[in-house]
Write a protein that holds these residues in place. Structure first.
Motif, PDB file in Angstrom:
ATOM      1  N   GLY A 434      35.802  41.123  43.301  1.00  0.00           N
ATOM      2  CA  GLY A 434      34.841  41.395  42.241  1.00  0.00           C
ATOM      3  C   GLY A 434      34.536  40.220  41.357  1.00  0.00           C
ATOM      4  O   GLY A 434      33.894  40.381  40.304  1.00  0.00           O
ATOM      5  N   ALA A 435      34.939  39.016  41.748  1.00  0.00           N
ATOM      6  CA  ALA A 435      34.592  37.819  40.975  1.00  0.00           C
ATOM      7  C   ALA A 435      33.082  37.596  41.034  1.00  0.00           C
ATOM      8  O   ALA A 435      32.396  38.165  41.887  1.00  0.00           O
ATOM      9  N   PRO A 436      32.517  36.793  40.143  1.00  0.00           N
ATOM     10  CA  PRO A 436      31.084  36.488  40.248  1.00  0.00           C
ATOM     11  C   PRO A 436      30.739  35.964  41.638  1.00  0.00           C
ATOM     12  O   PRO A 436      31.550  35.269  42.270  1.00  0.00           O
ATOM     13  N   TRP A 437      29.527  36.284  42.104  1.00  0.00           N
ATOM     14  CA  TRP A 437      29.101  35.839  43.424  1.00  0.00           C
ATOM     15  C   TRP A 437      29.265  34.321  43.525  1.00  0.00           C
ATOM     16  O   TRP A 437      28.786  33.564  42.676  1.00  0.00           O
ATOM     17  N   GLN A 438      29.959  33.889  44.560  1.00  0.00           N
ATOM     18  CA  GLN A 438      30.143  32.445  44.779  1.00  0.00           C
ATOM     19  C   GLN A 438      30.512  32.195  46.230  1.00  0.00           C
ATOM     20  O   GLN A 438      31.255  32.953  46.847  1.00  0.00           O
ATOM     21  N   HIS A 439      29.963  31.110  46.749  1.00  0.00           N
ATOM     22  CA  HIS A 439      30.181  30.799  48.156  1.00  0.00           C
ATOM     23  C   HIS A 439      31.597  30.300  48.404  1.00  0.00           C
ATOM     24  O   HIS A 439      32.170  29.570  47.602  1.00  0.00           O
ATOM     25  N   ALA A 440      32.162  30.707  49.552  1.00  0.00           N
ATOM     26  CA  ALA A 440      33.424  30.202  50.111  1.00  0.00           C
ATOM     27  C   ALA A 440      34.652  30.592  49.304  1.00  0.00           C
ATOM     28  O   ALA A 440      35.717  30.004  49.477  1.00  0.00           O
ATOM     29  N   LEU A 441      34.566  31.595  48.455  1.00  0.00           N
ATOM     30  CA  LEU A 441      35.738  32.023  47.699  1.00  0.00           C
ATOM     31  C   LEU A 441      36.850  32.519  48.620  1.00  0.00           C
ATOM     32  O   LEU A 441      38.034  32.336  48.337  1.00  0.00           O
ATOM     33  N   VAL A 442      36.477  33.103  49.758  1.00  0.00           N
ATOM     34  CA  VAL A 442      37.484  33.619  50.691  1.00  0.00           C
ATOM     35  C   VAL A 442      38.362  32.509  51.251  1.00  0.00           C
ATOM     36  O   VAL A 442      39.492  32.763  51.693  1.00  0.00           O
ATOM     37  N   ALA A 443      37.871  31.273  51.206  1.00  0.00           N
ATOM     38  CA  ALA A 443      38.677  30.150  51.691  1.00  0.00           C
ATOM     39  C   ALA A 443      39.913  29.925  50.832  1.00  0.00           C
ATOM     40  O   ALA A 443      40.851  29.231  51.249  1.00  0.00           O
ATOM     41  N   ASN A 444      39.954  30.488  49.625  1.00  0.00           N
ATOM     42  CA  ASN A 444      41.122  30.367  48.758  1.00  0.00           C
ATOM     43  C   ASN A 444      42.223  31.361  49.110  1.00  0.00           C
ATOM     44  O   ASN A 444      43.328  31.263  48.583  1.00  0.00           O
ATOM     45  N   CYS A 445      41.915  32.350  49.971  1.00  0.00           N
ATOM     46  CA  CYS A 445      42.933  33.314  50.380  1.00  0.00           C
ATOM     47  C   CYS A 445      43.845  32.688  51.431  1.00  0.00           C
ATOM     48  O   CYS A 445      43.411  31.843  52.223  1.00  0.00           O
ATOM     49  N   PRO A 446      45.111  33.081  51.488  1.00  0.00           N
ATOM     50  CA  PRO A 446      46.074  32.417  52.376  1.00  0.00           C
ATOM     51  C   PRO A 446      45.938  32.828  53.835  1.00  0.00           C
ATOM     52  O   PRO A 446      45.325  33.851  54.158  1.00  0.00           O
ATOM     53  N   ALA A 447      46.546  32.028  54.690  1.00  0.00           N
ATOM     54  CA  ALA A 447      46.615  32.379  56.109  1.00  0.00           C
ATOM     55  C   ALA A 447      47.690  33.427  56.353  1.00  0.00           C
ATOM     56  O   ALA A 447      47.544  34.293  57.224  1.00  0.00           O
ATOM     57  N   ASP A 448      48.785  33.348  55.608  1.00  0.00           N
ATOM     58  CA  ASP A 448      49.896  34.283  55.769  1.00  0.00           C
ATOM     59  C   ASP A 448      50.225  34.903  54.416  1.00  0.00           C
ATOM     60  O   ASP A 448      50.170  34.239  53.375  1.00  0.00           O
ATOM     61  N   LEU A 449      50.606  36.184  54.458  1.00  0.00           N
ATOM     62  CA  LEU A 449      50.846  36.917  53.219  1.00  0.00           C
ATOM     63  C   LEU A 449      51.821  38.046  53.504  1.00  0.00           C
ATOM     64  O   LEU A 449      51.732  38.707  54.539  1.00  0.00           O
ATOM     65  N   VAL A 450      52.738  38.268  52.568  1.00  0.00           N
ATOM     66  CA  VAL A 450      53.657  39.404  52.649  1.00  0.00           C
ATOM     67  C   VAL A 450      53.500  40.216  51.372  1.00  0.00           C
ATOM     68  O   VAL A 450      53.622  39.689  50.268  1.00  0.00           O
ATOM     69  N   PHE A 451      53.216  41.506  51.544  1.00  0.00           N
ATOM     70  CA  PHE A 451      53.003  42.425  50.424  1.00  0.00           C
ATOM     71  C   PHE A 451      54.043  43.519  50.502  1.00  0.00           C
ATOM     72  O   PHE A 451      54.198  44.174  51.542  1.00  0.00           O
ATOM     73  N   ARG A 452      54.784  43.740  49.407  1.00  0.00           N
ATOM     74  CA  ARG A 452      55.847  44.749  49.367  1.00  0.00           C
ATOM     75  C   ARG A 452      55.330  45.982  48.653  1.00  0.00           C
ATOM     76  O   ARG A 452      55.201  45.989  47.424  1.00  0.00           O
ATOM     77  N   ALA A 453      54.986  47.001  49.429  1.00  0.00           N
ATOM     78  CA  ALA A 453      54.421  48.225  48.862  1.00  0.00           C
ATOM     79  C   ALA A 453      55.396  48.833  47.865  1.00  0.00           C
ATOM     80  O   ALA A 453      56.596  48.966  48.144  1.00  0.00           O
ATOM     81  N   GLY A 454      54.876  49.181  46.700  1.00  0.00           N
ATOM     82  CA  GLY A 454      55.698  49.741  45.651  1.00  0.00           C
ATOM     83  C   GLY A 454      56.321  48.714  44.744  1.00  0.00           C
ATOM     84  O   GLY A 454      56.871  49.074  43.688  1.00  0.00           O
ATOM     85  N   CYS A 455      56.261  47.452  45.128  1.00  0.00           N
ATOM     86  CA  CYS A 455      56.848  46.368  44.321  1.00  0.00           C
ATOM     87  C   CYS A 455      55.809  45.313  43.953  1.00  0.00           C
ATOM     88  O   CYS A 455      55.688  44.929  42.783  1.00  0.00           O
TER      89      CYS A 455
END
Length: 579
Positions: A434-455
């Motif tokens: 939901g950030a302001p419209w901007q090109h290539a923002l997805v490039a800031n997301c990581p290649a690998d990610l671990v998410f701990r549900a509930g934590c």
């Protein structure tokens, strides 16, 4: 109409600054000045309309088009411009003591109307279809002088348009997108996108002149709440300031190929001129909103309106608080975002699930509802009721009222083992979502990610996945899975998807499904590579998970991207595992 009446008093002063022949005009006019060329306007402004382009827009003593292209109407992008074969005044009228004319320009595809009031700074416009082909994009627009209109404004963005000098050919990276000369980011017209149905006024402006579009009624637009469109931008080939009126658009959709009935009307909307004041434009928006539907438009179909109301209650007893509600095609064969042949109405229920649609054109509709998050964040189902018949009010006490009563919305009875993100068809809540419209923002997301549900906080999950790598959700199962009466289901809700990226889905190392580019349900929408950060076109998938794959204790679900394309991939809405 208070703005029109006030403008009459100011028109004498304004007319002093306007070049001949408007100086001699005493009211709105249409004057033939050559073969398929006409002069239109009033005592405040004038424009020379040729077979295709409207040029020489005289206002406040200056030509606001100058060397730019001017005004035109086109469909399927710039592929087909409408050519005007005749012009005539089809109505001379008076509304609230102010005279007006309805000027009709005819083309093979349909009729473009300019409704011009005496003393009005601008004009109302509307288009009536007769022979438009099946299409995706239909628009009207102004391409205006770039020195007079250096700034752009939408409901979500207000700043100077990028100078043409920064559009360097060697820095172009894709469609209408350039790396900035200093390497600090990108220039793209798609950053000037905004939500169509939340828009109030938008346009281009400078220190002395502003040109605005105001759409108080939006039922002629295609799509639902998720409809977003490009509003203004700098024309990269010429530097023209572009005020874009996408009355039927596809910039962020999988498709929108619609057939229109003869007589389909877009508008009226107000094209408004002023001294560049955004405060004045905002005030004019409020005035127009109070006047819609416009009483001066002598069209029986336009004036016929009804009302729809009801209350949505979930099958578990909860009210459908703040749910998104939509009146669209009856017995739909398209997604709500892709609908566009006739007229469409959007809204939200209140806290107790009650909703109302005002000023609805008579027809038979399908009513849809879905979660907008908040108290409904866990609701993954969609409500649909067909055969909602709307009739026009004709003076009786109950005329035009379609009261649907209390409607039951079935929700899943299953237990959730985990949920990542609110179910609302947006990426809101995730990192960058939901950030302001901007090109290539997805490039800031990581290649690998671990998410701990509930934590892990929701913001640990990034809004989009584009790189090759593994995004893993770790979650605990507190009871023996063998005790579950049915196999679990993994629900994957995507806020958008841009093709060229594929993912394999694992549960504790075993493949349970995939999201493959080009597969059914995964046709491309341009969200991630066209600056969108909150939504493209919503998709919904269910993947069964064999109970034997789960265990008591810590488990994992992994999304492994195995093929990727730069700036393309998955925009997340919500991920739910339930049994």
């Amino acid at each position: 109409m208070k703005g029109i009446l006030a403008a009459v008093a100011a028109s004498l002063l304004a007319s002093v600054c306007i070049a001949s022949p408007v100086e001699r005009a005493t009211g709105p006019f249409l004057t033939p000045i050559g073969d398929q060329t006409w002069l239109i306007g009033n005592d405040v402004w004038s424009m020379t309309q040729g077979p295709t382009y409207g040029v020489k827009l005289m206002y406040k003593g200056r030509d606001c088009v100058g060397e730019a292209v001017g005004h035109y109407v086109s469909y399927n992008g710039a592929a087909s411009n409408l050519n005007w074969t005749s012009a005539s005044i089809i109505k001379n009228g008076t509304y609230k003591g102010v005279t007006f004319i309805d000027v009709l320009f005819t083309a093979a595809e349909g009729d473009m109307h300019w409704v011009i009031f005496e003393g009005q700074h601008g004009a109302y416009q509307y288009f009536v279809n007769h022979h438009l082909p099946t299409l995706g994009e239909f628009r009207t627009l102004w391409r205006l002088d770039n020195t007079t209109f250096p700034n752009g404004h939408t409901a979500t963005k207000d700043e100077e348009l990028p100078p043409l000098s920064e559009y360097l050919p060697q820095n172009k990276v894709q469609d209408e997108t350039w790396l900035k000369p200093d390497g600090s980011g990108y220039i793209t017209k798609y950053d000037w996108t905004s939500w169509t149905r939340e828009q109030d006024y938008f346009g281009v402006y400078g220190d002395e002149v502003g040109s605005w579009y105001i759409h108080p009624g939006k039922d002629y637009y295609n799509g639902n709440h998720l409809k977003q469109e490009l509003m203004v931008h700098r024309e990269s080939s010429s530097g023209d300031a572009v005020q874009l009126n996408m009355i039927h658009g596809t910039h962020f959709q999988v498709s929108s190929s619609d057939v229109f009935p003869d007589g389909k009307m877009w508008g009226p909307w107000l094209w408004y001129l002023n001294d560049g004041s955004r405060t004045d434009a905002a005030a004019r928006w409020e005035e127009e909103l109070a006047e819609w539907p416009y009483a001066w438009l002598d069209d029986a179909d336009y004036q016929a309106r009804g009302r729809v109301s009801g209350k949505l209650v979930l099958s578990d007893g909860r009210p459908a608080a703040n749910a998104s509600v939509f009146l669209g095609d009856n017995n739909p064969t398209k997604t709500a975002l892709d609908m566009g042949s006739t007229y469409y109405y959007t809204g939200y229920a209140d806290e107790d699930g009650s909703f109302v649609f005002e000023n609805v054109r008579p027809a038979t509709y399908g009513l849809q509802a879905w979660s907008s998050g908040g108290k409904l964040a866990d609701v993954s189902t969609t409500f649909l009721q067909n055969d909602v018949v709307v009739t026009a009010a004709s003076g009786g006490s109950d005329d035009g009222e379609t009261e649907l009563g209390t409607l039951t919305w079935a929700v899943s009875p299953r237990k959730k083992l985990f949920q990542v993100g609110e179910f609302d068809r947006h990426s809101n809540g995730f990192l960058y979502g939901g950030a302001p419209w901007q090109h290539a923002l997805v490039a800031n997301c990581p290649a690998d990610l671990v998410f701990r549900a509930g934590c892990s906080p929701v913001s640990d999950w990034c809004f989009g996945q584009t790189y090759k790598g593994n995004w893993t959700i770790r979650f605990k199962v507190k009871e023996e899975p063998a005790a579950a009466p049915r196999d679990p289901t993994l629900i994957v809700s995507l806020a958008g998807y841009s093709s060229g990226t594929s993912s394999t889905i694992y549960a504790n190392g075993q493949v349970i499904g995939n999201l493959t580019s080009g597969a059914p349900g995964l046709a491309s929408d341009p969200c991630l590579y066209r600056s969108a950060t909150a939504a493209g076109e919503w998709r919904y998938f269910e993947f069964p998970v064999d109970t034997g794959l789960l265990k008591k204790g810590v488990n994992e679900v992994t999304f492994q991207v195995t093929r990727n394309t730069t700036w393309h991939g998955f925009m997340w809405d919500s991920i739910i595992l339930e049994w």
